[in-house]
Design a protein around this motif. Structure first.
Motif, PDB file in Angstrom:
ATOM      1  N   LEU A 266       0.830  -1.211   0.000  1.00 31.55           N
ATOM      2  CA  LEU A 266       0.000   0.000   0.000  1.00 31.55           C
ATOM      3  C   LEU A 266       0.857   1.249   0.000  1.00 31.55           C
ATOM      4  CD1 LEU A 266      -2.655   1.576   0.253  1.00 31.55           C
ATOM      5  CD2 LEU A 266      -2.527   1.229   2.734  1.00 31.55           C
ATOM      6  N   ALA A 267       1.919   1.264   0.801  1.00 29.14           N
ATOM      7  CA  ALA A 267       2.772   2.456   0.904  1.00 29.14           C
ATOM      8  C   ALA A 267       3.398   2.797  -0.439  1.00 29.14           C
ATOM      9  CB  ALA A 267       3.849   2.231   1.958  1.00 29.14           C
ATOM     10  N   ILE A 268       3.891   1.793  -1.152  1.00 23.71           N
ATOM     11  CA  ILE A 268       4.513   2.026  -2.464  1.00 23.71           C
ATOM     12  C   ILE A 268       3.481   2.530  -3.456  1.00 23.71           C
ATOM     13  CG2 ILE A 268       5.647   0.915  -4.417  1.00 23.71           C
ATOM     14  CD1 ILE A 268       6.962  -0.999  -2.377  1.00 23.71           C
ATOM     15  N   LEU A 269       2.317   1.878  -3.474  1.00 23.47           N
ATOM     16  CA  LEU A 269       1.266   2.286  -4.408  1.00 23.47           C
ATOM     17  C   LEU A 269       0.790   3.698  -4.100  1.00 23.47           C
ATOM     18  CD1 LEU A 269      -0.683   1.596  -6.701  1.00 23.47           C
ATOM     19  CD2 LEU A 269      -2.200   0.558  -4.987  1.00 23.47           C
ATOM     20  N   ASP A 270       0.573   3.997  -2.833  1.00 20.30           N
ATOM     21  CA  ASP A 270       0.102   5.322  -2.439  1.00 20.30           C
ATOM     22  C   ASP A 270       1.123   6.391  -2.791  1.00 20.30           C
ATOM     23  OD1 ASP A 270      -2.031   6.816  -0.871  1.00 20.30           O
ATOM     24  OD2 ASP A 270      -0.248   7.388   0.261  1.00 20.30           O
ATOM     25  N   PHE A 271       2.405   6.108  -2.548  1.00 21.96           N
ATOM     26  CA  PHE A 271       3.471   7.052  -2.888  1.00 21.96           C
ATOM     27  C   PHE A 271       3.441   7.373  -4.380  1.00 21.96           C
ATOM     28  CE2 PHE A 271       7.647   8.570  -3.941  1.00 21.96           C
ATOM     29  CZ  PHE A 271       8.104   9.239  -2.816  1.00 21.96           C
ATOM     30  N   ASN A 272       3.311   6.345  -5.202  1.00 18.61           N
ATOM     31  CA  ASN A 272       3.328   6.551  -6.655  1.00 18.61           C
ATOM     32  C   ASN A 272       2.080   7.254  -7.161  1.00 18.61           C
ATOM     33  OD1 ASN A 272       5.832   5.323  -6.873  1.00 18.61           O
ATOM     34  ND2 ASN A 272       5.002   3.301  -7.309  1.00 18.61           N
ATOM     35  N   ILE A 273       0.932   6.974  -6.558  1.00 17.51           N
ATOM     36  CA  ILE A 273      -0.303   7.669  -6.950  1.00 17.51           C
ATOM     37  C   ILE A 273      -0.197   9.157  -6.605  1.00 17.51           C
ATOM     38  CG2 ILE A 273      -2.757   7.929  -6.399  1.00 17.51           C
ATOM     39  CD1 ILE A 273      -2.913   4.884  -6.152  1.00 17.51           C
ATOM     40  N   LEU A 274       0.286   9.450  -5.405  1.00 18.30           N
ATOM     41  CA  LEU A 274       0.471  10.853  -5.024  1.00 18.30           C
ATOM     42  C   LEU A 274       1.488  11.530  -5.938  1.00 18.30           C
ATOM     43  CD1 LEU A 274       0.518  10.587  -1.128  1.00 18.30           C
ATOM     44  CD2 LEU A 274      -1.240  11.663  -2.528  1.00 18.30           C
ATOM     45  N   GLN A 275       2.539  10.808  -6.292  1.00 15.41           N
ATOM     46  CA  GLN A 275       3.550  11.366  -7.185  1.00 15.41           C
ATOM     47  C   GLN A 275       2.945  11.748  -8.532  1.00 15.41           C
ATOM     48  OE1 GLN A 275       6.797   9.079  -9.327  1.00 15.41           O
ATOM     49  NE2 GLN A 275       7.986   9.892  -7.608  1.00 15.41           N
ATOM     50  N   SER A 276       2.009  10.957  -9.023  1.00 12.49           N
ATOM     51  CA  SER A 276       1.369  11.276 -10.308  1.00 12.49           C
ATOM     52  C   SER A 276       0.606  12.595 -10.216  1.00 12.49           C
ATOM     53  CB  SER A 276       0.428  10.141 -10.739  1.00 12.49           C
ATOM     54  OG  SER A 276      -0.709  10.055  -9.905  1.00 12.49           O
ATOM     55  N   GLN A 277      -0.057  12.832  -9.069  1.00  8.17           N
ATOM     56  CA  GLN A 277      -0.741  14.118  -8.884  1.00  8.17           C
ATOM     57  C   GLN A 277       0.265  15.252  -8.781  1.00  8.17           C
ATOM     58  OE1 GLN A 277      -3.656  14.317  -5.751  1.00  8.17           O
ATOM     59  NE2 GLN A 277      -3.767  16.545  -5.809  1.00  8.17           N
ATOM     60  N   HIS A 278       1.348  15.015  -8.069  1.00  4.38           N
ATOM     61  CA  HIS A 278       2.375  16.052  -7.942  1.00  4.38           C
ATOM     62  C   HIS A 278       2.990  16.398  -9.294  1.00  4.38           C
ATOM     63  CE1 HIS A 278       2.830  14.481  -3.561  1.00  4.38           C
ATOM     64  NE2 HIS A 278       1.871  15.384  -3.653  1.00  4.38           N
ATOM     65  N   GLN A 279       3.170  15.405 -10.150  1.00  6.12           N
ATOM     66  CA  GLN A 279       3.696  15.673 -11.484  1.00  6.12           C
ATOM     67  C   GLN A 279       2.725  16.538 -12.288  1.00  6.12           C
ATOM     68  OE1 GLN A 279       4.698  11.962 -13.390  1.00  6.12           O
ATOM     69  NE2 GLN A 279       6.437  11.570 -12.029  1.00  6.12           N
ATOM     70  N   HIS A 280       1.442  16.262 -12.150  1.00  9.28           N
ATOM     71  CA  HIS A 280       0.438  17.097 -12.830  1.00  9.28           C
ATOM     72  C   HIS A 280       0.529  18.544 -12.347  1.00  9.28           C
ATOM     73  CE1 HIS A 280      -3.366  18.456 -14.482  1.00  9.28           C
ATOM     74  NE2 HIS A 280      -3.767  18.808 -13.272  1.00  9.28           N
ATOM     75  N   GLU A 281       0.681  18.739 -11.054  1.00 11.83           N
ATOM     76  CA  GLU A 281       0.785  20.083 -10.500  1.00 11.83           C
ATOM     77  C   GLU A 281       2.083  20.760 -10.934  1.00 11.83           C
ATOM     78  OE1 GLU A 281      -1.730  18.775  -6.500  1.00 11.83           O
ATOM     79  OE2 GLU A 281       0.325  19.499  -6.308  1.00 11.83           O
ATOM     80  N   MET A 282       3.164  19.996 -11.009  1.00 15.85           N
ATOM     81  CA  MET A 282       4.432  20.562 -11.483  1.00 15.85           C
ATOM     82  C   MET A 282       4.318  21.048 -12.917  1.00 15.85           C
ATOM     83  SD  MET A 282       7.081  17.841  -9.772  1.00 15.85           S
ATOM     84  CE  MET A 282       8.543  18.425 -10.633  1.00 15.85           C
ATOM     85  N   LYS A 283       3.560  20.341 -13.723  1.00 12.51           N
ATOM     86  CA  LYS A 283       3.355  20.776 -15.108  1.00 12.51           C
ATOM     87  C   LYS A 283       2.600  22.105 -15.148  1.00 12.51           C
ATOM     88  CE  LYS A 283       3.345  16.102 -17.057  1.00 12.51           C
ATOM     89  NZ  LYS A 283       2.575  15.071 -17.785  1.00 12.51           N
ATOM     90  N   LEU A 284       1.601  22.239 -14.288  1.00 16.96           N
ATOM     91  CA  LEU A 284       0.864  23.505 -14.221  1.00 16.96           C
ATOM     92  C   LEU A 284       1.780  24.642 -13.795  1.00 16.96           C
ATOM     93  CD1 LEU A 284      -2.443  22.317 -12.474  1.00 16.96           C
ATOM     94  CD2 LEU A 284      -2.070  22.740 -14.918  1.00 16.96           C
TER      95      LEU A 284
END
Length: 589
Positions: A266-284
């Motif tokens: 769960l920790a690995i999956l959650d980290f990667n899911i959050l990272q995907s949102q952070h990447q979207h925000e970094m693009k903005l």
């Protein structure tokens, strides 16, 4: 080469054309390291809904596993393990009810010597309870002192168990409040033992010993600078290295290994899911920066991605997206104004510019040099965007707080600029009174508080702002002192003589730079202990606000200034590696 401007100066302060032959001081800052092409190329698969669905399945499975945590299946040690692991892995937001149940169960037995009778259990329980703001007195450690009043060696035939005990004692001692001398003694005792072991062992990374790796990590990143995403990333890798055998005392646990593996998954999956949102925000953020007017000003630190790191590494939860994005823009604006006031602007230009900024007086913008026009318009657009969002969330009462902290911040900058221009070194107290304002921590925290979704009222915000808030005052003072200690050499190179070190030496004739540094370090340590007490003792302050002061405030400042100024020198490996780990490269399952 320093840039020259031609023009006439005004003495009445009503307008400011560029000063003739103004020699510009610059910080010679390196350029932006994160190109828009690179940021836009980031493409995480973890934004797909299938990963979100699988995460929910894992959460439900783990919830079911620990739903009977206070019954016959699990005891105090297992509950401590559960709380510690899910919090360090950054997945505790999914298990708030289970954590509360576990903590209440632990606290019920806190004074039972039959359970909390050995040093390892006391250190574990103390750290978990204090971190979660339960009343836990450091007096519990007194029973482990010898007849001479000193911590003494705890002999054990199992050296690994002793090593783990010393690590837990050291980590507990990091949470000290003022006048808790016993925790200082515990830290010195445990530190001496652990450092001796590390020195004797040799290359820890080569050994791949997970317990020694954690000890090395604990010394490299003290609790005060251990960012939540850093803790999660590191503990995931330690847990994986241990193959989920979390403790060398694992034979004491009743937790099946499959539970541990599920939590790690769960920790690995959650980290990667959050990272995907952070990447979207970094693009903005990157698109916003690419299209901004300030990008053409090359004299200041272009640090929009580092600014995002500042906010996203501690404030990583999905619900804080708007806060992260807007505060990143605010921080970028503050880098620009900091470099204008500290180095690039002349005092003749800055006086009327200060009036224009503090009043947001659009009508006087054309009276300033071109670079100031750009800086004002850039800053004003960010202010309007944040103010509009803040009013939408809370109502018009927030404007007075935004304006108050902004005016105080800019006027403090102006005071420092005048000191620099006249080579004046103020007294230590005078410098600090102004320096806590120019540290920027008040303006950052007020904006973040307002941009969070936690409900606010005029009364609550007044309690959280200066002068009512001791937490805010301590955080501002810590920021100023730590920044001065780390940046002393750089500031002298830029001609900035008014730092707390110079001011201390002026007030204390005959003192050396080393004397001043030692005094400031003692003062910083005292302030940290006071802030620990403010943020970790039970109180009526909302938990999210205390976490904001703790994580976005203290921990980011200490992380970014732990080995020099990583805001300024963001080409250093420490900050580049951190951004890559947290926001660029997913953790391979």
């Amino acid at each position: 080469m320093a840039e020259m401007f031609n023009g006439n100066s005004s003495n009445d302060g009503s307008s400011c054309m560029p000063v003739k032959d103004a020699l510009r001081r610059t910080g010679n800052h390196h350029p932006n390291l994160w190109t828009d092409d690179f940021i836009q190329s980031l493409n995480s698969p973890y934004s797909d809904s299938s990963y979100h669905k699988h995460r929910e399945i894992l959460i439900d499975e783990i919830r079911d596993m620990f739903s009977n945590g206070e019954g016959d299946e699990f005891g105090v040690l297992e509950n401590i393990w559960f709380v510690d692991v899910v919090q360090r892995l950054g997945i505790d937001r999914h298990f708030q009810e289970e954590i509360k149940t576990a903590l209440d169960y632990i606290y019920k037995f806190w004074n039972h010597d039959s359970i909390f009778g050995d040093l390892n259990m006391v250190a574990l329980g103390f750290r978990i309870l204090r971190l979660n703001r339960y009343v836990a007195s450091s007096d519990v450690f007194k029973k482990f002192k010898g007849e001479e009043g000193q911590f003494s060696g705890f002999e054990s035939s199992d050296q690994d168990a002793k090593l783990e005990m010393m690590l837990n004692l050291y980590k507990a001692s990091e949470l000290d409040f003022p006048d808790e001398d016993i925790l200082k003694e515990a830290r010195a005792f445990a530190s001496m033992y652990l450092k001796h072991v590390i020195k004797e062992y040799g290359d820890i990374q080569e050994s791949k010993n997970p317990l020694l790796m954690e000890i090395e990590y604990t010394f490299k990143y003290p609790w005060r600078c251990r960012l939540p995403r850093l803790e999660a990333w590191n503990f995931i890798h330690i847990m994986r290295q241990q193959d989920c055998n979390i403790s060398l005392a694992n034979n004491l646990y009743k937790i099946p290994k499959i539970y541990m593996k599920k939590i790690l998954e769960l920790a690995i999956l959650d980290f990667n899911i959050l990272q995907s949102q952070h990447q979207h925000e970094m693009k903005l953020i990157s698109t916003w920066w690419k299209n901004s007017s300030a990008i053409q000003l090359d004299f200041f630190r272009h640090r929009h991605i580092e600014s995002y790191f500042w906010w996203a590494s501690p404030l990583f939860e999905p619900e804080f997206s708007t806060c992260r994005i807007n505060c990143t823009k605010l921080s970028t604006k503050m880098f620009l104004l900091d470099d204008i006031y500290d180095t690039y602007g002349t005092v003749e230009e800055l006086k009327p510019f200060t009036t224009t900024l503090t009043r947001w007086d659009v009508s006087t913008v054309d009276n300033h040099p071109d670079y100031m026009k750009i800086a004002f318009n850039f800053s004003y657009e960010i202010y309007k965007e944040i103010a509009s969002e803040a009013e939408r969330k809370h109502g018009p009462f927030v404007y007075k707080y935004l304006q108050s902290c902004w005016k105080s911040y800019i006027e403090a900058y102006m005071q420092e600029a005048e000191w620099i221009a006249s080579n004046h070194i103020p007294g230590f107290d005078e410098y600090l009174m102004n320096g806590v304002k120019s540290s920027g921590m008040r303006i950052l925290m007020i904006h973040a508080l307002i941009l969070m979704d936690t409900p606010l009222s005029d009364e609550i915000l007044e309690q959280l702002d200066i002068p009512s808030s001791k937490s805010q005052a301590l955080l501002s003072l810590i920021t100023r002192l730590v920044d001065d200690v780390k940046d002393f050499e750089d500031e002298q190179a830029h001609g900035e003589m008014a730092s707390s070190i110079e001011c201390y030496m002026k007030d204390n004739h005959g003192s050396t730079r080393e004397d001043a540094l030692n005094y400031l370090k003692i003062r910083i340590e005292s302030c940290v202990q006071e802030l620990n007490k403010e943020l970790l003792e039970p109180s009526n302050m909302h938990g999210s606000f205390r976490n904001l002061y703790l994580n976005v405030g203290m921990r980011v400042i200490f992380f970014m200034l732990n080995d020099g100024d990583l805001f300024t020198h963001s080409n250093r490996k420490e900050i580049q590696d951190a951004i890559t780990k947290f926001f660029v490269e997913p953790i391979i399952p």
